[in-house]
Design a protein around this motif. Structure first.
Motif, PDB file in Angstrom:
ATOM      1  N   THR A  69       0.894   2.649  -2.587  1.00  0.00           N
ATOM      2  CA  THR A  69      -0.532   2.353  -2.702  1.00  0.00           C
ATOM      3  C   THR A  69      -1.333   3.623  -2.970  1.00  0.00           C
ATOM      4  O   THR A  69      -1.104   4.645  -2.312  1.00  0.00           O
ATOM      5  N   ALA A  70      -2.232   3.543  -3.952  1.00  0.00           N
ATOM      6  CA  ALA A  70      -3.138   4.676  -4.190  1.00  0.00           C
ATOM      7  C   ALA A  70      -4.193   4.677  -3.085  1.00  0.00           C
ATOM      8  O   ALA A  70      -4.719   3.627  -2.737  1.00  0.00           O
ATOM      9  N   CYS A  71      -4.472   5.843  -2.518  1.00  0.00           N
ATOM     10  CA  CYS A  71      -5.459   5.930  -1.434  1.00  0.00           C
ATOM     11  C   CYS A  71      -6.429   7.073  -1.691  1.00  0.00           C
ATOM     12  O   CYS A  71      -6.034   8.123  -2.203  1.00  0.00           O
ATOM     13  N   GLY A  72      -7.667   6.881  -1.245  1.00  0.00           N
ATOM     14  CA  GLY A  72      -8.602   7.999  -1.178  1.00  0.00           C
ATOM     15  C   GLY A  72      -8.435   8.696   0.162  1.00  0.00           C
ATOM     16  O   GLY A  72      -7.993   8.081   1.133  1.00  0.00           O
ATOM     17  N   SER A  73      -8.808   9.982   0.214  1.00  0.00           N
ATOM     18  CA  SER A  73      -8.701  10.726   1.477  1.00  0.00           C
ATOM     19  C   SER A  73     -10.059  10.819   2.154  1.00  0.00           C
ATOM     20  O   SER A  73     -11.079  11.086   1.506  1.00  0.00           O
ATOM     21  N   VAL A 100      -9.223  -0.381   4.954  1.00  0.00           N
ATOM     22  CA  VAL A 100      -9.003  -1.230   3.771  1.00  0.00           C
ATOM     23  C   VAL A 100     -10.309  -1.950   3.455  1.00  0.00           C
ATOM     24  O   VAL A 100     -10.820  -2.716   4.285  1.00  0.00           O
ATOM     25  N   ILE A 101     -10.847  -1.665   2.270  1.00  0.00           N
ATOM     26  CA  ILE A 101     -12.126  -2.273   1.885  1.00  0.00           C
ATOM     27  C   ILE A 101     -11.882  -3.413   0.899  1.00  0.00           C
ATOM     28  O   ILE A 101     -10.831  -3.503   0.288  1.00  0.00           O
ATOM     29  N   GLU A 102     -12.890  -4.272   0.766  1.00  0.00           N
ATOM     30  CA  GLU A 102     -12.733  -5.430  -0.120  1.00  0.00           C
ATOM     31  C   GLU A 102     -12.680  -5.004  -1.586  1.00  0.00           C
ATOM     32  O   GLU A 102     -11.906  -5.522  -2.363  1.00  0.00           O
ATOM     33  N   ARG A 157     -15.515  -2.484  -5.854  1.00  0.00           N
ATOM     34  CA  ARG A 157     -16.326  -1.256  -5.896  1.00  0.00           C
ATOM     35  C   ARG A 157     -15.782  -0.246  -4.900  1.00  0.00           C
ATOM     36  O   ARG A 157     -15.109  -0.599  -3.929  1.00  0.00           O
ATOM     37  N   TYR A 158     -16.082   1.018  -5.138  1.00  0.00           N
ATOM     38  CA  TYR A 158     -15.784   2.055  -4.147  1.00  0.00           C
ATOM     39  C   TYR A 158     -16.895   2.065  -3.090  1.00  0.00           C
ATOM     40  O   TYR A 158     -17.892   1.354  -3.209  1.00  0.00           O
ATOM     41  N   SER A 159     -16.720   2.891  -2.076  1.00  0.00           N
ATOM     42  CA  SER A 159     -17.662   2.906  -0.951  1.00  0.00           C
ATOM     43  C   SER A 159     -18.924   3.690  -1.276  1.00  0.00           C
ATOM     44  O   SER A 159     -18.914   4.596  -2.118  1.00  0.00           O
ATOM     45  N   VAL A 210      -7.574   7.626   5.582  1.00  0.00           N
ATOM     46  CA  VAL A 210      -7.471   7.340   4.149  1.00  0.00           C
ATOM     47  C   VAL A 210      -8.081   5.967   3.899  1.00  0.00           C
ATOM     48  O   VAL A 210      -8.360   5.222   4.855  1.00  0.00           O
ATOM     49  N   ILE A 211      -8.264   5.639   2.618  1.00  0.00           N
ATOM     50  CA  ILE A 211      -8.947   4.375   2.293  1.00  0.00           C
ATOM     51  C   ILE A 211      -8.295   3.752   1.058  1.00  0.00           C
ATOM     52  O   ILE A 211      -7.930   4.465   0.129  1.00  0.00           O
ATOM     53  N   ASN A 212      -8.101   2.431   1.103  1.00  0.00           N
ATOM     54  CA  ASN A 212      -7.631   1.742  -0.104  1.00  0.00           C
ATOM     55  C   ASN A 212      -8.172   0.311  -0.119  1.00  0.00           C
ATOM     56  O   ASN A 212      -8.999  -0.049   0.715  1.00  0.00           O
ATOM     57  N   MET A 213      -7.688  -0.493  -1.066  1.00  0.00           N
ATOM     58  CA  MET A 213      -8.231  -1.853  -1.208  1.00  0.00           C
ATOM     59  C   MET A 213      -7.162  -2.929  -1.081  1.00  0.00           C
ATOM     60  O   MET A 213      -7.459  -4.096  -1.277  1.00  0.00           O
ATOM     61  N   THR A 214      -5.910  -2.553  -0.797  1.00  0.00           N
ATOM     62  CA  THR A 214      -4.850  -3.565  -0.924  1.00  0.00           C
ATOM     63  C   THR A 214      -3.942  -3.727   0.293  1.00  0.00           C
ATOM     64  O   THR A 214      -3.114  -4.632   0.304  1.00  0.00           O
ATOM     65  N   ILE A 271      -2.253  10.023  -2.412  1.00  0.00           N
ATOM     66  CA  ILE A 271      -3.683  10.356  -2.371  1.00  0.00           C
ATOM     67  C   ILE A 271      -4.171  10.732  -3.770  1.00  0.00           C
ATOM     68  O   ILE A 271      -3.616  11.624  -4.419  1.00  0.00           O
ATOM     69  N   THR A 272      -5.213  10.008  -4.204  1.00  0.00           N
ATOM     70  CA  THR A 272      -5.704  10.219  -5.568  1.00  0.00           C
ATOM     71  C   THR A 272      -7.072  10.900  -5.614  1.00  0.00           C
ATOM     72  O   THR A 272      -7.480  11.378  -6.663  1.00  0.00           O
ATOM     73  N   ASP A 273      -7.791  10.932  -4.484  1.00  0.00           N
ATOM     74  CA  ASP A 273      -9.188  11.408  -4.529  1.00  0.00           C
ATOM     75  C   ASP A 273      -9.693  11.635  -3.104  1.00  0.00           C
ATOM     76  O   ASP A 273      -9.024  11.265  -2.147  1.00  0.00           O
ATOM     77  N   TYR A 274     -10.886  12.203  -3.015  1.00  0.00           N
ATOM     78  CA  TYR A 274     -11.530  12.416  -1.704  1.00  0.00           C
ATOM     79  C   TYR A 274     -12.643  11.390  -1.453  1.00  0.00           C
ATOM     80  O   TYR A 274     -13.597  11.689  -0.731  1.00  0.00           O
ATOM     81  N   ASP A 275     -12.535  10.208  -2.023  1.00  0.00           N
ATOM     82  CA  ASP A 275     -13.606   9.221  -1.901  1.00  0.00           C
ATOM     83  C   ASP A 275     -14.935   9.907  -2.240  1.00  0.00           C
ATOM     84  O   ASP A 275     -14.992  10.630  -3.243  1.00  0.00           O
ATOM     85  N   CYS A 276     -16.005   9.716  -1.430  1.00  0.00           N
ATOM     86  CA  CYS A 276     -17.284  10.323  -1.846  1.00  0.00           C
ATOM     87  C   CYS A 276     -17.997  11.031  -0.701  1.00  0.00           C
ATOM     88  O   CYS A 276     -19.163  11.392  -0.815  1.00  0.00           O
ATOM     89  N   LYS A 310     -16.956  12.903  -6.937  1.00  0.00           N
ATOM     90  CA  LYS A 310     -17.038  11.622  -6.235  1.00  0.00           C
ATOM     91  C   LYS A 310     -16.024  10.705  -6.925  1.00  0.00           C
ATOM     92  O   LYS A 310     -15.860  10.778  -8.151  1.00  0.00           O
ATOM     93  N   VAL A 311     -15.360   9.858  -6.119  1.00  0.00           N
ATOM     94  CA  VAL A 311     -14.264   9.057  -6.679  1.00  0.00           C
ATOM     95  C   VAL A 311     -14.704   8.240  -7.903  1.00  0.00           C
ATOM     96  O   VAL A 311     -15.795   7.692  -7.935  1.00  0.00           O
ATOM     97  N   CYS A 312     -13.835   8.192  -8.896  1.00  0.00           N
ATOM     98  CA  CYS A 312     -14.031   7.320 -10.052  1.00  0.00           C
ATOM     99  C   CYS A 312     -12.652   6.922 -10.588  1.00  0.00           C
ATOM    100  O   CYS A 312     -11.650   7.554 -10.251  1.00  0.00           O
ATOM    101  N   GLU A 342     -10.380   9.557 -12.252  1.00  0.00           N
ATOM    102  CA  GLU A 342      -9.738  10.506 -11.337  1.00  0.00           C
ATOM    103  C   GLU A 342      -8.543   9.853 -10.647  1.00  0.00           C
ATOM    104  O   GLU A 342      -7.465  10.437 -10.547  1.00  0.00           O
ATOM    105  N   VAL A 343      -8.734   8.615 -10.178  1.00  0.00           N
ATOM    106  CA  VAL A 343      -7.657   7.909  -9.471  1.00  0.00           C
ATOM    107  C   VAL A 343      -6.446   7.764 -10.394  1.00  0.00           C
ATOM    108  O   VAL A 343      -5.311   8.099 -10.030  1.00  0.00           O
ATOM    109  N   MET A 344      -6.669   7.292 -11.617  1.00  0.00           N
ATOM    110  CA  MET A 344      -5.553   7.060 -12.538  1.00  0.00           C
ATOM    111  C   MET A 344      -4.889   8.381 -12.933  1.00  0.00           C
ATOM    112  O   MET A 344      -3.667   8.484 -12.999  1.00  0.00           O
TER     113      MET A 344
HETATM  114  N1  ADE Z   1      -7.874   3.718  -3.927  1.00  0.00           N
HETATM  115  C1  ADE Z   1      -7.760   4.989  -4.350  1.00  0.00           C
HETATM  116  N2  ADE Z   1      -8.855   5.719  -3.988  1.00  0.00           N
HETATM  117  C2  ADE Z   1      -9.664   4.875  -3.315  1.00  0.00           C
HETATM  118  C3  ADE Z   1     -10.914   5.019  -2.681  1.00  0.00           C
HETATM  119  N3  ADE Z   1     -11.567   6.184  -2.670  1.00  0.00           N
HETATM  120  N4  ADE Z   1     -11.468   3.931  -2.100  1.00  0.00           N
HETATM  121  C4  ADE Z   1     -10.800   2.742  -2.089  1.00  0.00           C
HETATM  122  N5  ADE Z   1      -9.623   2.556  -2.678  1.00  0.00           N
HETATM  123  C5  ADE Z   1      -9.049   3.600  -3.282  1.00  0.00           C
END
Ligand code: ADE
Length: 278
Positions: free
Chosen positions: A89-93, A167-169, A172-174, A189-193, A214-219, A226-228, A231-233
């Motif tokens: 799973t891809a996650c933000g930090s 885990v967010i719905e 959209r990002y947070s 960490v944060i993800n959607m799945t 970990i793909t990003d630092y969220d926002c 800021k996550v987009c 950056e994640v991909m």
């Molecule tokens: N997946 C990867 N990065 C994320 C983020 N910042 N928020 C939610 N899901 C993600």
């Protein structure tokens, strides 16, 4: 006693839908009482170990987090005989020290989803009978993470065990306020799945571990990107070979362990969690 035969489901998240990681591949279509999984299952072997690959978002990445048929995915893996699931799973930090490119092992979660069915025991005619109050401590397999950590160390990959995942719905990002609140609540960490996937795996009696990339630092940070999506991909694609190396390293190690008692106790846990109509 003979060792139980391990079969490992690999749920490929964003960016890991590459069937080439399996030898002797064959496609298996499974329909379940809950509908169709995200894609055909690809069965094959990694270093002689039976594995089944399933692309969580479909092989063309067309299914958004809220629309993934998590119940069909987990049911289908169980149906073809999986004993274990390794979910990527891809996650933000949400922590400075957990950096893009690092790996994490999920240890607990904070559920902020709003519209997902979290149980197989939903009272519908084709569902299993009763109501299932499955415990969520431990939510994840307590044994696989140690093996994954050791493999990561052998490959010199940075890995953080026991992290808490918000885990967010989505999709959209947070917002900034949400991101700061999740840090305050104890999220790492944060993800959607990951919800309801982990819950359903537990209901299905599967040994389930989630490896986050970990793909990003969220926002939440004052400085930096800021996550987009780009950056994640981009970060995922730059690190996916490390994830594949990690899976290939750890899978034979997992298959070499003794799992009978663990699987038996997962089954017991499900049995004792189901309240049947009196
Ligand atoms: N997946 C990867 N990065 C994320 C983020 N910042 N928020 C939610 N899901 C993600």
């Amino acid at each position: 006693m003979a060792k139980c035969k391990v079969k490992i489901g690999i749920i490929g998240g964003t960016g890991l839908d590459d069937p080439d990681i399996l030898e002797n591949r064959k496609e298996t279509s499974v329909t379940t009482p809950f509908g169709n999984p995200s894609d055909v299952l690809i069965e094959g072997k990694i270093d002689g170990v039976d594995c089944v690959l399933l692309a969580r978002h479909g092989r063309k990445h067309t299914i958004k987090p809220s629309s993934v048929n998590y119940r069909a995915n987990i049911w289908a893996l169980k149906e073809v005989g999986c004993t274990h699931v390794l979910a990527s799973t891809a996650c933000g930090s949400l922590r400075e020290e957990i950096k893009p490119g690092d790996f994490v092992l999920l240890g607990s979660f904070i559920d902020r989803t709003t519209s997902r069915v979290q149980t197989f025991y939903d009272g519908a005619p084709n569902s299993p009978p009763g109501v299932c109050h499955i415990p969520m401590e431990p939510a994840y397999c307590p044994f696989m993470p140690k093996l994954v950590s050791e493999s990561a160390q052998a490959l010199k990959l940075k890995i953080h065990p026991g992290v808490t995942c918000v885990v967010i719905e989505g999709p959209r990002y947070s917002s900034l306020a949400e991101s700061k609140m999740y840090r305050f609540l104890g999220g790492d960490v944060i993800n959607m799945t990951n919800i309801p996937e982990v819950v359903l795996a537990k209901e299905a009696g599967l040994c389930y571990a989630a490896i986050g990339l970990i793909t990003d630092y969220d926002c939440w940070r004052d400085t930096g990107n800021k996550v987009c999506v780009d950056e994640v991909m981009h970060t995922f694609k730059s690190n996916v070979q490390n994830l594949i190396a990690l899976l290939k390293h750890v899978i034979p190690v997992i298959a070499n362990e003794e799992w009978d008692k663990v699987i038996e106790s997962l089954k017991e846990s499900v049995k004792s969690s189901v309240m049947l109509p009196s």
